[in-house]
Each structure stands twice: as C-alpha cells, then as structure tokens.
Design an enzyme around this catalytic site. Structure first.
Site, mmCIF file in Angstrom:
data_model
loop_
_atom_site.group_PDB
_atom_site.id
_atom_site.type_symbol
_atom_site.label_atom_id
_atom_site.label_comp_id
_atom_site.label_asym_id
_atom_site.label_seq_id
_atom_site.Cartn_x
_atom_site.Cartn_y
_atom_site.Cartn_z
ATOM 1 N N ASN A 103 2.999 6.338 -0.879
ATOM 2 C CA ASN A 103 2.479 5.756 -2.113
ATOM 3 C C ASN A 103 3.050 6.532 -3.286
ATOM 4 O O ASN A 103 3.356 7.715 -3.158
ATOM 5 C CB ASN A 103 0.958 5.915 -2.172
ATOM 6 C CG ASN A 103 0.236 4.922 -1.277
ATOM 7 O OD1 ASN A 103 0.789 3.892 -0.903
ATOM 8 N ND2 ASN A 103 -1.001 5.238 -0.949
ATOM 9 N N LYS A 107 3.661 -2.526 -4.729
ATOM 10 C CA LYS A 107 2.674 -1.719 -3.980
ATOM 11 C C LYS A 107 1.895 -0.824 -4.950
ATOM 12 O O LYS A 107 0.682 -0.632 -4.788
ATOM 13 C CB LYS A 107 3.405 -0.870 -2.936
ATOM 14 C CG LYS A 107 2.533 0.123 -2.166
ATOM 15 C CD LYS A 107 1.881 -0.489 -0.944
ATOM 16 C CE LYS A 107 0.829 0.384 -0.274
ATOM 17 N NZ LYS A 107 1.337 1.506 0.472
ATOM 18 N N ASN A 163 -2.032 -0.216 -5.373
ATOM 19 C CA ASN A 163 -2.626 1.118 -5.250
ATOM 20 C C ASN A 163 -3.340 1.541 -6.537
ATOM 21 O O ASN A 163 -4.382 2.189 -6.483
ATOM 22 C CB ASN A 163 -1.558 2.169 -4.916
ATOM 23 C CG ASN A 163 -1.029 2.075 -3.512
ATOM 24 O OD1 ASN A 163 0.166 2.161 -3.274
ATOM 25 N ND2 ASN A 163 -1.903 1.895 -2.542
ATOM 26 N N ASN A 200 -12.065 -0.854 1.057
ATOM 27 C CA ASN A 200 -11.292 -1.752 0.187
ATOM 28 C C ASN A 200 -11.974 -3.104 -0.034
ATOM 29 O O ASN A 200 -12.001 -3.624 -1.161
ATOM 30 C CB ASN A 200 -9.893 -1.985 0.771
ATOM 31 C CG ASN A 200 -9.094 -0.696 0.867
ATOM 32 O OD1 ASN A 200 -9.531 0.349 0.387
ATOM 33 N ND2 ASN A 200 -7.927 -0.744 1.497
ATOM 34 N N ASN A 242 -10.673 -0.733 5.570
ATOM 35 C CA ASN A 242 -10.025 0.580 5.395
ATOM 36 C C ASN A 242 -10.670 1.401 4.284
ATOM 37 O O ASN A 242 -11.089 0.865 3.257
ATOM 38 C CB ASN A 242 -8.536 0.395 5.067
ATOM 39 C CG ASN A 242 -7.732 1.637 5.392
ATOM 40 O OD1 ASN A 242 -7.964 2.290 6.408
ATOM 41 N ND2 ASN A 242 -6.807 1.997 4.531
ATOM 42 N N SER A 252 -6.350 5.536 1.006
ATOM 43 C CA SER A 252 -5.892 6.923 1.172
ATOM 44 C C SER A 252 -6.523 7.831 0.113
ATOM 45 O O SER A 252 -6.818 9.000 0.388
ATOM 46 C CB SER A 252 -4.368 6.977 1.097
ATOM 47 O OG SER A 252 -3.922 6.347 -0.078
ATOM 48 N N GLU A 296 -3.419 11.328 -5.168
ATOM 49 C CA GLU A 296 -2.091 10.941 -5.653
ATOM 50 C C GLU A 296 -2.183 10.199 -6.992
ATOM 51 O O GLU A 296 -1.267 9.478 -7.356
ATOM 52 C CB GLU A 296 -1.403 10.057 -4.603
ATOM 53 C CG GLU A 296 -1.162 10.794 -3.302
ATOM 54 C CD GLU A 296 -0.472 9.944 -2.244
ATOM 55 O OE1 GLU A 296 0.563 10.369 -1.710
ATOM 56 O OE2 GLU A 296 -0.976 8.853 -1.947
HETATM 57 O O1 KPL Z 1 -1.855 1.788 0.492
HETATM 58 C C1 KPL Z 1 -3.042 1.734 0.625
HETATM 59 C C2 KPL Z 1 -3.770 3.037 0.519
HETATM 60 O O2 KPL Z 1 -4.914 3.144 0.956
HETATM 61 O O3 KPL Z 1 -3.153 3.967 -0.002
HETATM 62 C C3 KPL Z 1 -3.748 0.401 0.791
HETATM 63 C C4 KPL Z 1 -2.698 -0.708 0.959
HETATM 64 C C5 KPL Z 1 -4.583 0.125 -0.428
HETATM 65 C C6 KPL Z 1 -4.559 0.310 2.025
HETATM 66 O O4 KPL Z 1 -5.748 1.038 1.986
#
Ligand code: KPL
Length: 309
Positions: free
Chosen positions: A113, A194, A198, A212, A262, A265, A277
C-alpha cells in the site's frame, strides 16, 4: 523461478505460502515473532471458507542468517524476483536487502500500500530493476505465521520493456499459484486507484475499529467514506492519471463489500500498537492535492486524527 519474499506480515505470508508449491521461495523478515513462528511451524493459511492448510517456507530473520542466505543466493546467481511486502515505512531497508538478493537482471516488485514505495526501491535497485504491483487480496494476521486469506481478489503487475519477459513469467507463476493476475503498462493509474480505496477505507476502519464492511452500515460512515475517496480521485485525475474506475465512491463501496470481513491493514496496525501507513497514503494525497490546488480538507482531518491516534 527463485523468489525472495521480503516481509512476514499477512500478505507476505499468503503470497509466500501459495507460491512455495510452484517456485523456490524464501522469506526475509525483521519481525522476530513472525520469523520464529514460521521457522517452527510453517505458515498456516485459513481460506475464506474456513479450510486450513500449511506451507513450509524457509525464512531468515537474524542478520547473520540473512547474510549467509544472501551469500547462498549470490552463489546460486541471486533471486529472479524480490516481492516487497513490508510496511511502507520499512521500504528502504527492504529495497537494500533486495539489491543484495537479486541476480543482475532480477526485478524488485512492490505489492505494498502507499504511493512512495517505488521511488525508494528505485533508489536502491535502479529503475530498470524496479516494478510496481497492486494487490487487492485481503488478509488478516491471526497470530505470527497464521493468516486468514479473507478475500481472493486480483493482482496487477506493471511492466516496462526492460523486464517485460520477467513480468510475464511472474504473472504466469501467480496465476498457477491461484492469484488471478494481469500485466499492464498503466500501473500508475492502478496504484492510485488502490490508494483511493486505501485512503477511504483504512483510516476510518482504524479510527472506528470496525471491519471494512461496517463502513457501509450508516449514512454518516458512508458520507465520510465517499468524501475521502472523491478527494483522492480528484487528485489522481488532476495529475493526469486514468483511474481503473469511473466512480470512486461506487468502487470503494464494492471493495468494502468484497473484503467485508477483513480488518484493514491500518486497523491491524492500530490493534497491534504499530505505526500506520497514513503518511504514505493520505499524507501523499494531501501534499500532491495541495500542490495541484485540489481540495483535500476531509483527507487532512482524517490524516491528523490517525496521526493523533
Ligand atoms: O488494501 C487493503 C488494506 O487493508 O490495506 C484493503 C483492500 C482495504 C483490504 O482490507
């Protein structure tokens, strides 16, 4: 193909575990608990349907072991690919390791990321040996060496004439290992695409400590999610990039749905008391936006909230 995976976090574990059946894979990491767990028990992967499997992957963490393995790699001619999957604030060191591990024509590929990794890698390995990749796979660290592959989503690899053949081989390897992969020249648009996602999902999930999918659950959450994504997309367009979607809000919503369970991150970083990050994602969107005269006020508030956290 000889692949050095740099990192031992959630995504590093799922790429290393799946690639290990199809290539000569070795991991390098600086997180002692992650390295020790993988050395002792291998990598445990839990699939989205709950199925559990394990892969044995050699991993090096102690500086003296890394030194020895680097020497082995150079004796063997070096790695063909270094997959960089560390946090963006650790990229410089990962790039230094890659420079030592790669064979002369080998390529370092960032799948991280953030918007400032490629530049750091180029500093160490040179532009002819640095490539950008973008992954939409979602994974959660359950414990050191144990990871839940929450969503199987596509991977994109950028290519240049200097290493087009290598990217083709890597994409074929990824496909064999179960990662649906596309190779293309316009990777900067994908990278910013992306980053739009993020910039919207990661800070809000970290601030509210929700998965999420929960970002779509109330009008206030959706409003903030949409503003962050719209501002980031406006900056990308002002830079002249073509994003891989028309509507940043609909796209971000779709990623929230496809990775609903999820913990982003950034949320995982906050849960583990580690740095985030935020500077490499929203921080760069803000500085580029300001330089181009694009309004990034909501990103700035959220960036400050996460930094204050
Ligand atoms: O890239 C991601 C992250 O968590 O950093 C996503 C795509 C949002 C998946 O959780």
């Amino acid at each position: 193909m000889r692949v050095a995976v740099i990192g031992t976090g959630a995504l590093a574990c799922i790429y290393a575990a799946r690639l290990a059946a199809h290539a000569e894979v070795c991991m390098f990491g600086s997180w002692p608990e992650g390295v020790a767990a993988i050395q002792a028990n291998g990598i445990h992967v839990v699939e989205p349907d709950g199925r559990l499997w394990r892969a044995q992957v050699p991993v090096y963490g102690d500086p003296s072991e890394i030194e020895a393995r680097r020497k082995d790699y150079s004796d063997l001619g070096g790695a063909d690919v270094a997959l960089i999957l560390v946090k963006s604030y650790q990229t410089l060191r990962a790039a230094e390791w890659s420079a030592e591990l790669l064979r002369p024509g080998g390529v370092a590929v960032t799948l991280q990321n953030g918007l400032d990794n490629y530049e750091a890698i180029v500093e160490e390995v040179g532009a002819a040996r640095a490539a950008i990749g973008v992954t939409y796979n979602a994974a959660t660290m359950l414990a050191p060496g144990e990871v839940r592959h929450v969503a199987h989503n596509p991977t994109y690899l950028g290519t240049q004439p200097a290493y087009a053949d290598r990217m083709g081989e890597l994409a074929a390897l990824f496909d064999h290992a179960g990662f649906e992969t596309e190779v293309g020249e316009d990777i900067e648009g994908r990278l910013w695409g992306k980053a739009v996602v993020n910039a919207a999902i990661n800070p809000l999930t970290a601030l509210w400590r929700v998965p999420n999918g929960a970002l779509l659950s109330t009008p206030d959450r959706r409003w903030l999610l949409a503003k962050l994504a719209e501002e980031a997309a406006n900056v990308a367009r002002a830079k002249g990039l073509s994003l891989p979607f028309e509507d940043p809000v609909a796209y971000t919503d779709s990623v929230c749905r496809s990775t609903a369970a999820n913990h982003s991150s950034m949320l995982q970083d906050v849960e583990r008391g580690r740095p985030t990050e935020i500077d490499s994602i929203n921080g760069i969107i803000i500085s580029e936006g300001k330089a181009l005269g694009v309004y990034v006020g909501v990103n700035e508030v959220v960036w400050r909230l996460v930094r204050a956290l």
